[in-house]
Design a protein around this motif. Structure first.
Motif, PDB file in Angstrom:
ATOM      1  N   ALA A 118      11.948  29.728 -31.008  1.00 26.24           N
ATOM      2  CA  ALA A 118      12.229  29.218 -32.342  1.00 26.24           C
ATOM      3  C   ALA A 118      13.408  29.943 -32.974  1.00 26.24           C
ATOM      4  CB  ALA A 118      10.990  29.363 -33.228  1.00 26.24           C
ATOM      5  N   ASN A 119      14.041  29.295 -33.942  1.00 27.73           N
ATOM      6  CA  ASN A 119      15.246  29.830 -34.577  1.00 27.73           C
ATOM      7  C   ASN A 119      15.025  31.213 -35.165  1.00 27.73           C
ATOM      8  OD1 ASN A 119      17.833  29.946 -35.773  1.00 27.73           O
ATOM      9  ND2 ASN A 119      17.015  29.197 -37.699  1.00 27.73           N
ATOM     10  N   ASN A 120      13.900  31.420 -35.861  1.00 30.02           N
ATOM     11  CA  ASN A 120      13.686  32.700 -36.531  1.00 30.02           C
ATOM     12  C   ASN A 120      13.225  33.798 -35.578  1.00 30.02           C
ATOM     13  OD1 ASN A 120      11.146  31.779 -35.989  1.00 30.02           O
ATOM     14  ND2 ASN A 120      10.361  31.936 -38.083  1.00 30.02           N
ATOM     15  N   GLN A 121      13.208  33.472 -34.272  1.00 26.67           N
ATOM     16  CA  GLN A 121      12.792  34.469 -33.292  1.00 26.67           C
ATOM     17  C   GLN A 121      13.860  34.736 -32.238  1.00 26.67           C
ATOM     18  OE1 GLN A 121       9.200  32.698 -31.762  1.00 26.67           O
ATOM     19  NE2 GLN A 121       7.943  33.428 -33.442  1.00 26.67           N
ATOM     20  N   ASN A 122      15.082  34.221 -32.426  1.00 26.46           N
ATOM     21  CA  ASN A 122      16.089  34.432 -31.385  1.00 26.46           C
ATOM     22  C   ASN A 122      17.385  34.994 -31.952  1.00 26.46           C
ATOM     23  OD1 ASN A 122      18.354  32.323 -31.561  1.00 26.46           O
ATOM     24  ND2 ASN A 122      16.547  31.011 -31.744  1.00 26.46           N
ATOM     25  N   ALA A 123      18.146  35.634 -31.064  1.00 26.25           N
ATOM     26  CA  ALA A 123      19.382  36.301 -31.459  1.00 26.25           C
ATOM     27  C   ALA A 123      20.596  35.394 -31.344  1.00 26.25           C
ATOM     28  CB  ALA A 123      19.592  37.545 -30.577  1.00 26.25           C
ATOM     29  N   CYS A 124      20.394  34.137 -30.927  1.00 24.45           N
ATOM     30  CA  CYS A 124      21.510  33.205 -30.797  1.00 24.45           C
ATOM     31  C   CYS A 124      21.864  32.535 -32.119  1.00 24.45           C
ATOM     32  CB  CYS A 124      21.187  32.139 -29.747  1.00 24.45           C
ATOM     33  SG  CYS A 124      21.185  32.771 -28.046  1.00 24.45           S
ATOM     34  N   ASP A 125      21.043  32.788 -33.172  1.00 20.36           N
ATOM     35  CA  ASP A 125      21.290  32.233 -34.498  1.00 20.36           C
ATOM     36  C   ASP A 125      21.428  30.716 -34.434  1.00 20.36           C
ATOM     37  OD1 ASP A 125      21.593  32.354 -37.241  1.00 20.36           O
ATOM     38  OD2 ASP A 125      23.772  32.542 -37.148  1.00 20.36           O
TER      39      ASP A 125
ATOM     40  N   HIS B   6      20.227  45.961  -5.612  1.00 22.67           N
ATOM     41  CA  HIS B   6      20.463  46.161  -7.038  1.00 22.67           C
ATOM     42  C   HIS B   6      20.640  44.847  -7.779  1.00 22.67           C
ATOM     43  CE1 HIS B   6      24.896  45.982  -6.026  1.00 22.67           C
ATOM     44  NE2 HIS B   6      24.867  45.253  -7.136  1.00 22.67           N
ATOM     45  N   THR B   7      20.620  44.959  -9.098  1.00 22.26           N
ATOM     46  CA  THR B   7      20.891  43.849 -10.004  1.00 22.26           C
ATOM     47  C   THR B   7      21.653  44.387 -11.207  1.00 22.26           C
ATOM     48  OG1 THR B   7      19.907  41.990 -11.226  1.00 22.26           O
ATOM     49  CG2 THR B   7      18.738  44.084 -11.311  1.00 22.26           C
ATOM     50  N   CYS B   8      22.180  43.480 -12.023  1.00 18.93           N
ATOM     51  CA  CYS B   8      22.833  43.838 -13.280  1.00 18.93           C
ATOM     52  C   CYS B   8      22.007  43.237 -14.413  1.00 18.93           C
ATOM     53  CB  CYS B   8      24.255  43.290 -13.329  1.00 18.93           C
ATOM     54  SG  CYS B   8      25.406  44.029 -12.132  1.00 18.93           S
ATOM     55  N   VAL B   9      21.382  44.076 -15.222  1.00 17.58           N
ATOM     56  CA  VAL B   9      20.523  43.613 -16.307  1.00 17.58           C
ATOM     57  C   VAL B   9      21.347  43.508 -17.586  1.00 17.58           C
ATOM     58  CG1 VAL B   9      18.470  44.093 -17.676  1.00 17.58           C
ATOM     59  CG2 VAL B   9      18.504  44.674 -15.241  1.00 17.58           C
ATOM     60  N   GLN B  10      21.408  42.295 -18.136  1.00 12.54           N
ATOM     61  CA  GLN B  10      22.201  42.064 -19.340  1.00 12.54           C
ATOM     62  C   GLN B  10      21.567  42.763 -20.544  1.00 12.54           C
ATOM     63  OE1 GLN B  10      25.075  40.896 -19.122  1.00 12.54           O
ATOM     64  NE2 GLN B  10      25.243  38.856 -18.231  1.00 12.54           N
ATOM     65  N   PRO B  11      22.386  43.168 -21.536  1.00 14.82           N
ATOM     66  CA  PRO B  11      21.834  43.774 -22.757  1.00 14.82           C
ATOM     67  C   PRO B  11      21.161  42.709 -23.620  1.00 14.82           C
ATOM     68  CG  PRO B  11      24.213  43.492 -22.951  1.00 14.82           C
ATOM     69  CD  PRO B  11      23.855  43.125 -21.536  1.00 14.82           C
ATOM     70  N   ASP B  12      20.429  43.168 -24.637  1.00 19.91           N
ATOM     71  CA  ASP B  12      19.813  42.235 -25.574  1.00 19.91           C
ATOM     72  C   ASP B  12      20.893  41.441 -26.306  1.00 19.91           C
ATOM     73  OD1 ASP B  12      17.327  43.184 -24.866  1.00 19.91           O
ATOM     74  OD2 ASP B  12      17.215  44.609 -26.528  1.00 19.91           O
ATOM     75  N   GLY B  13      20.539  40.248 -26.694  1.00 19.13           N
ATOM     76  CA  GLY B  13      21.484  39.411 -27.418  1.00 19.13           C
ATOM     77  C   GLY B  13      21.503  38.006 -26.855  1.00 19.13           C
ATOM     78  N   CYS B  14      22.476  37.237 -27.283  1.00 18.25           N
ATOM     79  CA  CYS B  14      22.604  35.848 -26.827  1.00 18.25           C
ATOM     80  C   CYS B  14      23.426  35.837 -25.548  1.00 18.25           C
ATOM     81  CB  CYS B  14      23.261  35.013 -27.919  1.00 18.25           C
ATOM     82  SG  CYS B  14      23.146  33.231 -27.648  1.00 18.25           S
ATOM     83  N   ALA B  15      22.745  35.906 -24.408  1.00 14.89           N
ATOM     84  CA  ALA B  15      23.416  36.149 -23.131  1.00 14.89           C
ATOM     85  C   ALA B  15      24.280  34.991 -22.670  1.00 14.89           C
ATOM     86  CB  ALA B  15      22.382  36.482 -22.058  1.00 14.89           C
ATOM     87  N   SER B  16      24.067  33.781 -23.200  1.00 13.65           N
ATOM     88  CA  SER B  16      24.902  32.660 -22.780  1.00 13.65           C
ATOM     89  C   SER B  16      26.338  32.818 -23.267  1.00 13.65           C
ATOM     90  CB  SER B  16      24.315  31.333 -23.266  1.00 13.65           C
ATOM     91  OG  SER B  16      24.245  31.292 -24.685  1.00 13.65           O
ATOM     92  N   THR B  17      26.582  33.775 -24.165  1.00 13.01           N
ATOM     93  CA  THR B  17      27.941  34.044 -24.643  1.00 13.01           C
ATOM     94  C   THR B  17      28.622  35.151 -23.833  1.00 13.01           C
ATOM     95  OG1 THR B  17      27.200  35.675 -26.279  1.00 13.01           O
ATOM     96  CG2 THR B  17      27.259  33.377 -26.976  1.00 13.01           C
TER      97      THR B  17
ATOM     98  N   LEU C 121      18.266  35.447 -22.997  1.00  8.68           N
ATOM     99  CA  LEU C 121      18.179  34.421 -24.036  1.00  8.68           C
ATOM    100  C   LEU C 121      19.486  33.654 -24.073  1.00  8.68           C
ATOM    101  CD1 LEU C 121      16.600  33.325 -26.605  1.00  8.68           C
ATOM    102  CD2 LEU C 121      17.963  34.994 -27.895  1.00  8.68           C
ATOM    103  N   GLY C 122      19.415  32.317 -24.156  1.00 10.56           N
ATOM    104  CA  GLY C 122      20.633  31.517 -24.190  1.00 10.56           C
ATOM    105  C   GLY C 122      20.487  30.265 -25.028  1.00 10.56           C
ATOM    106  N   LEU C 123      21.631  29.750 -25.484  1.00  9.37           N
ATOM    107  CA  LEU C 123      21.660  28.533 -26.274  1.00  9.37           C
ATOM    108  C   LEU C 123      21.368  27.307 -25.421  1.00  9.37           C
ATOM    109  CD1 LEU C 123      24.841  29.234 -28.417  1.00  9.37           C
ATOM    110  CD2 LEU C 123      22.535  28.939 -29.315  1.00  9.37           C
ATOM    111  N   ALA C 124      20.689  26.342 -25.996  1.00  5.07           N
ATOM    112  CA  ALA C 124      20.429  25.088 -25.306  1.00  5.07           C
ATOM    113  C   ALA C 124      21.739  24.439 -24.893  1.00  5.07           C
ATOM    114  CB  ALA C 124      19.641  24.145 -26.210  1.00  5.07           C
ATOM    115  N   GLY C 125      21.772  23.905 -23.673  1.00  5.97           N
ATOM    116  CA  GLY C 125      22.964  23.242 -23.173  1.00  5.97           C
ATOM    117  C   GLY C 125      24.016  24.169 -22.609  1.00  5.97           C
ATOM    118  N   GLU C 126      23.799  25.489 -22.671  1.00  7.71           N
ATOM    119  CA  GLU C 126      24.752  26.449 -22.125  1.00  7.71           C
ATOM    120  C   GLU C 126      24.182  27.083 -20.851  1.00  7.71           C
ATOM    121  OE1 GLU C 126      26.326  29.114 -25.035  1.00  7.71           O
ATOM    122  OE2 GLU C 126      27.111  27.478 -26.274  1.00  7.71           O
TER     123      GLU C 126
END
Length: 210
Positions: free
Chosen positions: A44-51, A79-90, A112-117
């Motif tokens: 939901a919008n109020n629970q994500n960092a993608c605004d 190994h892997t590369c773990v992305q930081p918190d935030g809107c990772a689709s950007t 976490l990512g934006l729909a369609g991205e």
């Protein structure tokens, strides 16, 4: 004694083969695919960092005990590369990600990512990423996405010092969000003091249910 010696040699050979099999490197997209488990969850919008009012969390779990996986549950992946918190689709690549080594069975990372991205996940095991894979449908529980895999190109930065093509990059294309459009047309006739209102509602849902 000869039969016993032959039996002992056969057992040793079988154990050696088993050790080699359990230590197989997941050095291609098609070898990694059976060892990965995915979930896709709307946020939901109020629970994500993608605004934004439509976003998804995608989680990748390493399942080395899954059928078809060439590793055993006691093995690790390089190994892997773990992305930081935030809107990772950007995020264009993994330049700000954290390298995590010797990944064990059950290791989970989420983005976490934006729909369609798109979201990107990186895995390396062995000294190369031998081929591409996909597109495949991932997720479940009512929400799915499409994933494909390729050797890391020069346009995607790694969090490690490995050369281009040594690591596999999984690209997850997120579904669009459900949208509702309402159109209202009103007409009024003053002489008869009668007002007629026509409302047309069109709802389009693009969520895939499995």
């Amino acid at each position: 004694m000869a039969p016993l010696a032959n039996a002992a040699r056969a057992i040793c050979a079988a154990l050696a083969i088993a050790r080699l099999a359990s230590a197989a490197s997941l050095n291609s997209c098609t070898m990694q695919d059976p060892c990965l488990s995915w979930t896709v969850t709307p946020v939901a919008n109020n629970q994500n960092a993608c605004d934004d009012d439509c976003a998804y969390t995608v989680c990748l779990t390493l399942d080395l005990s899954a059928p078809g996986c060439d590793k055993s549950a006691t093995d690790t992946v390089s190994h892997t590369c773990v992305q930081p918190d935030g809107c990772a689709s950007t995020f264009p690549g993994f330049g700000d990600a954290t390298e995590t080594q010797k990944i064990k069975n059950g290791f989970t990372q989420c983005q976490l990512g934006l729909a369609g991205e798109s979201l990107k996940f990186l895995l390396k095991d062995g000294n190369t990423c031998g081929n591409s894979a996909g597109p495949i449908v991932i997720g479940g529980g009512g929400f799915t996405a499409t994933a494909s895999c390729e050797p890391r190109p020069s346009t995607i930065e790694s969090c490690t010092g490995n050369d281009v093509g040594k690591e596999c990059v999984w690209i997850v294309d997120l579904p669009a969000c459900a949208s509702t459009t309402t159109t209202t047309v009103s007409t009024s006739t003053s002489s008869s003091e009668v007002t007629t209102t026509t409302t047309t509602t069109t709802t389009t849902t693009t969520t895939t249910t499995t």
